[in-house]
Design an enzyme around this catalytic site. Structure first.
Site, PDB file in Angstrom:
ATOM      1  N   ASP A   1      -5.502   8.416  10.940  1.00  0.00           N
ATOM      2  CA  ASP A   1      -4.163   7.973  11.274  1.00  0.00           C
ATOM      3  C   ASP A   1      -3.656   8.518  12.597  1.00  0.00           C
ATOM      4  O   ASP A   1      -3.959   9.645  12.979  1.00  0.00           O
ATOM      5  CB  ASP A   1      -3.195   8.374  10.161  1.00  0.00           C
ATOM      6  CG  ASP A   1      -3.402   7.508   8.931  1.00  0.00           C
ATOM      7  OD1 ASP A   1      -3.259   6.278   9.055  1.00  0.00           O
ATOM      8  OD2 ASP A   1      -3.737   8.052   7.865  1.00  0.00           O
TER       9      ASP A   1
ATOM     10  N   GLU B   1       0.855  -1.183   0.000  1.00  0.00           N
ATOM     11  CA  GLU B   1       0.000   0.000   0.000  1.00  0.00           C
ATOM     12  C   GLU B   1       0.893   1.235   0.000  1.00  0.00           C
ATOM     13  O   GLU B   1       1.652   1.463   0.943  1.00  0.00           O
ATOM     14  CB  GLU B   1      -0.881   0.022   1.248  1.00  0.00           C
ATOM     15  CG  GLU B   1      -1.942  -1.046   1.229  1.00  0.00           C
ATOM     16  CD  GLU B   1      -2.594  -1.179   2.590  1.00  0.00           C
ATOM     17  OE1 GLU B   1      -2.661  -0.180   3.328  1.00  0.00           O
ATOM     18  OE2 GLU B   1      -3.000  -2.305   2.907  1.00  0.00           O
TER      19      GLU B   1
END
Lengths: 253, 393
Positions: free
Chosen positions: A56, A45
């Site tokens: 995140d 990824e």
């Protein structure tokens, strides 16, 4: 057949690695991809950095901020990847937030991905409902698999809907958290992994968030097809640079 | 054209809920229940009782005689500065804390820029005995110290946002991350008319008490409900949304928004989102926002911490794009001057945010018969140090 689907058919547990493009140095992107393939990783990824990465935790936030400071943009990433298929055959997924893609133009973005040989996208803030009604046709036109997230709080009904819209794998977020927030799995995770495994979904599941070593990788893949590591790998890159990938992967597999 | 939200959560092309799946259950729970809960008689009764006895509503609609004479028009000030906690923000936090209770939540998080929303949230949490965590940019903590102290005194925990520009945008990011990590017991009280649907609509409806009161108050004073213009400052746009709400579909009422131009729209240090922004996604909604060509959200600037936000609520994007609203922007200097003028003409020291709305007279000339209602969204106590520094008082 899309490289992701091919990989999912292999009779093994898959290890997918996330890294932020443009970090630690702006031109590390291709090197990291090549090293990861050589180290035996199954899927990659590539994180397209964003100024405000809501899902995140601190590690990926910091790497994103650094990458942007290094000058990373969507255009530059595409430029860095334009010849990547001459050296690697591993499935490649771009993971990024929706706004940079929207500004690039969704169709133009998808077209560029296809030209380069990107196999899929993960866009945490593009909800499945919006994707389904507005963007699915475009993604499919360019042969891109879009991957959706589920969490322990996602209802069975919605999981079935996500399963019906998906055509690759389902990204199973291990716990209610941002990335890199928790380490290790307890009974709650095990129950959740079992619940999802028992649903007999048409798409295999790959577990992400909270995986950092062999123990957590093994726990996650007892129930799922594979696992994704992000923050732990970024920390390793920060400490050891881009050419010590083997060292990290050997601690997982 | 309708200026209200449609059943999909959009104002024209703006709005929606662009959220990570981790937030979906919470936002969906709220979406399915907010209108139902707000319509319950017991909710309405409790909400209005608290607005009356605790907040001190209705807030006066005050005819500003000397200001009117100076600008040769009829100016009314909607005195949100006289609310408990000193600004309009508390209208929304009262509504949302009652909502949170009915949803069975026992932990509250909030973001704050100038600290007004943080104080208003800490206040209602103290009132209800509910745990309160407020995220605030490290820079804002330094420039709004009195509000930080107030929140602490009210029992809230203030957590500094250390990422990005360390202002309102980043405090909002941190609050959203907290919500992702605490998906079951926590309600996020967003302070402006921003965020994923249903937040912009819910916040607007709680703030709409402002325009509801303007209507009957003006009827008493002028014999008619509708002014010729309603004027408000806009950061995210909650006081503006509440001030406009009951006039949105009355095209004969002019809607005027004043944004923060900072050091000038083209100075590179500005927060004038309608002029500088482009359609995109920020904090879960599609709206106008300041960003790079690559889609990275840029850092705004304004002397006013409450207007220092790179986006604007989706309702306001729609009002701007459709032409329903007239958008202006006032520089730091224009706002500070307008704030001082109000103090000396009317004996009211406004918040610096509010001073931007008062700077409208620098940009637009009204007719002598026009009735102009300005939302006096907050009082200036929290900004005294800024005024002292600016005017060398």
């Amino acid at each position: 057949m899309n490289r992701i689907n091919q990989k999912l058919q292999e009779d093994k547990k898959l290890l997918s690695i996330y890294f932020t493009a443009g970090y630690p140095n702006v031109d590390d992107t291709a090197t990291i991809i090549q090293n990861l393939e050589t180290s035996g990783v199954d899927m990659i990824e590539i994180g397209l950095p964003f100024s405000d990465p809501l899902a995140d935790g601190p590690t990926i936030q910091a790497s994103s901020t650094a990458a942007l400071k290094n000058g990373m943009t969507s255009e530059l990433l595409f430029e860095q990847l334009k010849d990547i298929r001459q050296s690697v055959s591993i499935p490649l997924i771009i993971m990024g937030y929706f706004n940079p893609m929207l500004q690039y133009g969704i169709e133009a973005f998808c077209e560029k991905c296809q030209a380069i040989g990107i196999d899929g996208l993960i866009i945490p803030d593009l909800p499945v409902d919006v994707y389904h009604s507005e963007y699915k046709a475009t993604f499919e036109k360019y042969g891109l698999i879009n991957v959706f997230l589920i969490t322990p709080q996602t209802s069975d009904k919605r999981i079935h809907f996500i399963d019906s819209v998906s055509d690759g794998f389902i990204y199973m977020v291990s716990s209610a958290s941002t990335t890199g927030a928790k380490v290790g799995f307890g009974n709650t995770q095990t129950e959740y992994f079992e619940r999802i495994a028992d649903m007999n979904l048409k798409n295999p599941q790959i577990v992400g968030f909270g995986i950092s070593n062999n123990e957590t990788f093994t726990q996650a893949t007892t129930y799922a097809k594979g696992a994704i590591i992000g923050s732990a790998f970024i920390k390793h890159l920060t400490k050891n640079g881009v050419n010590a990938t083997d060292e990290f992967i050997n601690t997982i597999l | 054209m309708s200026y209200n939200i449609n059943n999909k959560g959009y104002y024209g092309a703006f709005g929606g809920a662009f959220i990570p799946e981790m937030l979906y259950p919470n936002v969906e729970e709220l979406r399915q229940n907010y209108l139902k809960i707000m319509a319950e008689p017991s909710f309405q009764e409790e909400f209005h009782q608290l607005l009356k006895d605790y907040v001190g509503r209705p807030s006066p609609l005050y005819f500003a005689k000397r200001l009117s004479e100076k600008y040769n028009t009829k100016v009314y000030l909607k005195r949100e500065d006289l609310n408990h906690t000193g600004a309009h923000k508390v209208n929304n936090t009262i509504g949302q804390i009652l909502m949170a209770k009915r949803l069975g939540k026992n932990r509250i998080i909030a973001e704050t820029g100038a600290g007004q929303h943080g104080v208003a949230t800490a206040t209602v949490c103290a009132l209800m005995g509910i745990e309160c965590i407020v995220y605030m940019g490290e820079i804002d903590i330094a420039r709004q110290a009195p509000n930080v102290a107030r929140m602490k005194m009210l029992g809230a925990k203030v957590i500094p946002a250390l990422s990005g520009s360390r202002t309102l945008k980043d405090a909002t990011n941190e609050a959203i991350r907290d919500w992702i990590n605490n998906p079951v017991d926590t309600h996020y009280i967003i302070g402006s008319a921003i965020g994923p649907h249903p937040y912009p609509d819910m916040v607007t409806k709680f703030q709409s008490v402002i325009s509801e009161e303007i209507k009957w108050q003006l009827k008493e004073k002028e014999g008619k409900e509708d002014p010729d213009y309603v004027v408000a400052c806009i950061g995210g746009g909650s006081n503006a949304a509440g001030t406009y709400y009951h006039f949105l579909d009355k095209e004969h009422v002019g809607i005027i928004a004043v944004e923060a131009a900072g050091k000038g729209i083209h100075s590179g240090e500005s927060a004038a989102t309608s002029a500088l922004g482009k359609e995109g996604i920020i904090h879960g909604c599609k709206t106008l926002l300041m960003q790079t060509p690559d889609g990275q959200i840029t850092e705004p600037y304004s002397i006013s911490a409450g207007l220092d936000y790179p986006g604007v609520g989706p309702l306001h994007s729609h009002l701007y794009k459709s032409g329903r609203g007239e958008f202006y922007s006032a520089t730091d200097d224009e706002a500070m001057t307008a704030g001082l003028e109000l103090a000396q003409l009317e004996g009211i020291i406004p918040a610096i945010e509010t001073s931007h709305a008062l700077a409208i007279f620098e940009h637009k000339t009204f007719h002598p018969d026009d009735i102009v209602v300005i939302s006096l969204s907050g009082r200036g106590d929290k900004d005294l140090q800024n005024y002292i520094d600016y005017f060398k008082l």
